[in-house]
Design a protein around this motif. Sequence first.
Motif, PDB file in Angstrom:
ATOM      1  N   ASN A   1     -11.477 -49.744 -83.354  1.00 29.04           N
ATOM      2  CA  ASN A   1     -11.026 -51.139 -83.428  1.00 29.04           C
ATOM      3  C   ASN A   1     -12.097 -52.095 -82.904  1.00 29.04           C
ATOM      4  O   ASN A   1     -11.859 -52.921 -82.031  1.00 29.04           O
ATOM      5  N   SER A   2     -13.293 -51.958 -83.475  1.00 32.62           N
ATOM      6  CA  SER A   2     -14.451 -52.704 -83.003  1.00 32.62           C
ATOM      7  C   SER A   2     -14.832 -53.797 -83.979  1.00 32.62           C
ATOM      8  O   SER A   2     -14.485 -53.758 -85.164  1.00 32.62           O
ATOM      9  N   THR A   3     -15.604 -54.745 -83.500  1.00 32.81           N
ATOM     10  CA  THR A   3     -16.151 -55.801 -84.355  1.00 32.81           C
ATOM     11  C   THR A   3     -17.516 -55.363 -84.883  1.00 32.81           C
ATOM     12  O   THR A   3     -18.130 -54.426 -84.352  1.00 32.81           O
ATOM     13  N   PRO A   4     -18.039 -56.025 -85.896  1.00 33.33           N
ATOM     14  CA  PRO A   4     -19.406 -55.727 -86.351  1.00 33.33           C
ATOM     15  C   PRO A   4     -20.433 -55.853 -85.228  1.00 33.33           C
ATOM     16  O   PRO A   4     -21.413 -55.102 -85.180  1.00 33.33           O
ATOM     17  N   LEU A   5     -20.209 -56.807 -84.313  1.00 37.79           N
ATOM     18  CA  LEU A   5     -21.127 -56.952 -83.181  1.00 37.79           C
ATOM     19  C   LEU A   5     -21.114 -55.695 -82.319  1.00 37.79           C
ATOM     20  O   LEU A   5     -22.169 -55.233 -81.868  1.00 37.79           O
ATOM     21  N   HIS A   6     -19.947 -55.134 -82.075  1.00 35.20           N
ATOM     22  CA  HIS A   6     -19.862 -53.895 -81.304  1.00 35.20           C
ATOM     23  C   HIS A   6     -20.651 -52.778 -81.981  1.00 35.20           C
ATOM     24  O   HIS A   6     -21.354 -52.011 -81.327  1.00 35.20           O
ATOM     25  N   TRP A   7     -20.513 -52.696 -83.309  1.00 41.22           N
ATOM     26  CA  TRP A   7     -21.221 -51.643 -84.043  1.00 41.22           C
ATOM     27  C   TRP A   7     -22.741 -51.818 -83.927  1.00 41.22           C
ATOM     28  O   TRP A   7     -23.474 -50.861 -83.740  1.00 41.22           O
TER      29      TRP A   7
ATOM     30  N   GLN B   1     -25.469 -65.892 -83.677  1.00 36.97           N
ATOM     31  CA  GLN B   1     -25.789 -67.195 -84.258  1.00 36.97           C
ATOM     32  C   GLN B   1     -24.713 -67.658 -85.229  1.00 36.97           C
ATOM     33  O   GLN B   1     -24.543 -68.856 -85.448  1.00 36.97           O
ATOM     34  N   HIS B   2     -23.981 -66.695 -85.794  1.00 37.96           N
ATOM     35  CA  HIS B   2     -22.906 -67.037 -86.729  1.00 37.96           C
ATOM     36  C   HIS B   2     -21.538 -67.002 -86.063  1.00 37.96           C
ATOM     37  O   HIS B   2     -20.507 -66.907 -86.743  1.00 37.96           O
ATOM     38  N   GLY B   3     -21.528 -67.068 -84.735  1.00 40.63           N
ATOM     39  CA  GLY B   3     -20.273 -67.272 -84.035  1.00 40.63           C
ATOM     40  C   GLY B   3     -19.563 -66.025 -83.542  1.00 40.63           C
ATOM     41  O   GLY B   3     -18.396 -66.115 -83.132  1.00 40.63           O
ATOM     42  N   ALA B   4     -20.195 -64.878 -83.559  1.00 38.55           N
ATOM     43  CA  ALA B   4     -19.553 -63.671 -83.038  1.00 38.55           C
ATOM     44  C   ALA B   4     -19.245 -63.848 -81.554  1.00 38.55           C
ATOM     45  O   ALA B   4     -20.034 -64.427 -80.805  1.00 38.55           O
ATOM     46  N   ASP B   5     -18.113 -63.315 -81.120  1.00 39.35           N
ATOM     47  CA  ASP B   5     -17.661 -63.460 -79.737  1.00 39.35           C
ATOM     48  C   ASP B   5     -17.995 -62.194 -78.949  1.00 39.35           C
ATOM     49  O   ASP B   5     -17.376 -61.146 -79.159  1.00 39.35           O
ATOM     50  N   PRO B   6     -18.971 -62.256 -78.034  1.00 36.62           N
ATOM     51  CA  PRO B   6     -19.358 -61.055 -77.287  1.00 36.62           C
ATOM     52  C   PRO B   6     -18.355 -60.646 -76.214  1.00 36.62           C
ATOM     53  O   PRO B   6     -18.472 -59.561 -75.638  1.00 36.62           O
ATOM     54  N   SER B   7     -17.373 -61.476 -75.938  1.00 33.81           N
ATOM     55  CA  SER B   7     -16.401 -61.155 -74.898  1.00 33.81           C
ATOM     56  C   SER B   7     -15.220 -60.334 -75.411  1.00 33.81           C
ATOM     57  O   SER B   7     -14.401 -59.865 -74.620  1.00 33.81           O
ATOM     58  N   LEU B   8     -15.130 -60.138 -76.727  1.00 33.59           N
ATOM     59  CA  LEU B   8     -14.021 -59.361 -77.285  1.00 33.59           C
ATOM     60  C   LEU B   8     -14.094 -57.906 -76.826  1.00 33.59           C
ATOM     61  O   LEU B   8     -15.184 -57.334 -76.702  1.00 33.59           O
ATOM     62  N   ILE B   9     -12.936 -57.315 -76.600  1.00 31.97           N
ATOM     63  CA  ILE B   9     -12.830 -55.939 -76.118  1.00 31.97           C
ATOM     64  C   ILE B   9     -12.521 -55.008 -77.286  1.00 31.97           C
ATOM     65  O   ILE B   9     -11.668 -55.320 -78.127  1.00 31.97           O
ATOM     66  N   ASP B  10     -13.236 -53.873 -77.370  1.00 28.22           N
ATOM     67  CA  ASP B  10     -12.961 -52.930 -78.447  1.00 28.22           C
ATOM     68  C   ASP B  10     -11.839 -51.979 -78.053  1.00 28.22           C
ATOM     69  O   ASP B  10     -11.215 -52.116 -76.991  1.00 28.22           O
TER      70      ASP B  10
END
Length: 584
Positions: free
Chosen positions: A120-126, A141-150
Amino acid sequence: MLGDMEGPGLGSQCRNHSHGPHPPGFGRHDICAHENKELAKARDLLPLIEDSSNCDIVKATQYGIFERCKELVEAGYDVRQPDKENVSLLHWAAINNRLDLVKFYISKGAVVDQLGGDLNSTPLHWAIRQGHLPMVILLLQHGADPSLIDGEGFSSIHLAVLFQHMPIIAYLISKGQSVNMTDVNGQTPLMLSAHKVIGPEPTGFLLKFNPSLNVVDKIHQNTPLHWAVTAGNVNAVDKLLEAGSSLDVRNVKLFLLLMLSVSTMWAVGYILDFNSDSWLLKGCLLVTLFFLTSLFPRFLVGYKNLIYVPAVFLLGSIFWIFMTWFVLFFPDIAGTPFYFAFIFSIIAFLYFFYKTWATDPGFTKASEEERKANIISLAETGCLDFRTFCTSCLIRKPLRSLHCHVCNSCVARYDQHCLWTGRCIGFGNHHYYIFFLFFLSVVCDWIIYGSFIYWSNHCATTFKEDGLWTYLNQIVACSPWVLYIFMVAVFHFSWSTFLLINQLFQIAFLGLTSHERISLLKQSRHMKQTLSLRKTPYNLGFTQNLADFFQCGCFGLVKPCVVDWTSQYTMVFHPAKEKVLRSV
């Protein structure tokens, strides 16, 4: 872990590889649970296809076949549609570092923070799990949220720590993610590093960003140090203790080491001067003494402080040299110019030793904002150059500087880390170091002279009649202590005089530091053409070199060139020299 699925290198073909595209985000710690299934799936996805038109959009994304993906999207494929594993096209593009496809999919409405995969990860996590810094930069730069929890409870910075991707850690923190951010269990990145990653890094790296050392997690109420101890992570324990150690404690340890040095030197002299004709007994006592003193420092001050042993040995030597001069040599030369010259020399030595040790050698400093700005700039331009950027200090290195691993800092116009002072020699204290060497040589020269005066006045010697060997036996029998101090003085006189001559030669005739000279000599060994040490941009001639180093105008005869090497990155510092040496 499965490697990157790079493009086929042929614009219209898919290529069969021995390993496939990255499966839905899995980590090092859970790879065993997914490995067989994902390897099988990767193999199934990779038949040898000669025509890219046969590739479906998932496979084309994995291989980075941009034209095929564009064709399918324009034909009506919804870029937000996940596959049967709930993995989106953006996930596959991110984990395989397909920058152009990520830009294209986002322009077509792809959700930057879409969750997917087994974890249940985001593309940023991957992207972070695989260590793709360019992809991380693009997604942010396109708005990904680094604080989201996988699905495992980790945020972006926790994943970067877990997989030891230091550039991504630095970039995330520089972009504003808190170094003290907690995961689902309340662990900070420092806790996770101390607990899960055995070794000094990334614990040491995180400590550069001033994380909290006393915060505790929500479940076990452990600090980072507690987690390091629980995991048996010895390197992390050392790093954390060092970060939280008090300067007062360190000074106490150095004082104990100095007292041990003074006591040991006295004990050696006492054993040698012991009223016994049995040199076998004296030898056994000396061996026992050296064995005991080799053990004590490790328990008293620790291994890391043993680098100061040469410095405290030198200070202990000077203490007993002064005591010997005052107690034994004073009656013979009291009131003479020699006595006052010695007193002046030893005071000058102590002064310049202190100035060499206490003066900032040129440690390069940067505010936290400046360091973060440098990291962001270098990361986003893709021009990180280790010759100009220090990954330990996280700063841009000034010209002629070097990172000292003992002091753990970059030093401007670095010359060496001097064992005899326990301090780096650089732009700020190099001139003090020269005077330190000079007056040490003078002090040792006076004690050598005083020893001969003492033997002449207090020992019955027959050098002219019986020769050198008999003379040595006579002075040993007369006063072993004086011979012992004499030998210590000869030892210090030898190395200090050699270093002084070498330093003055480098400064006056080459205009180089010790490090630069050694670097050029090493380079010349690997080059067919011999490098001339005298033909460098820093060599401005004998007079100008000395004037620049000591900042002395010689009563207006020479104009010294003032250069602040702590902030000089590129420069032209003399009309006759317009090139800058970048290779040293």
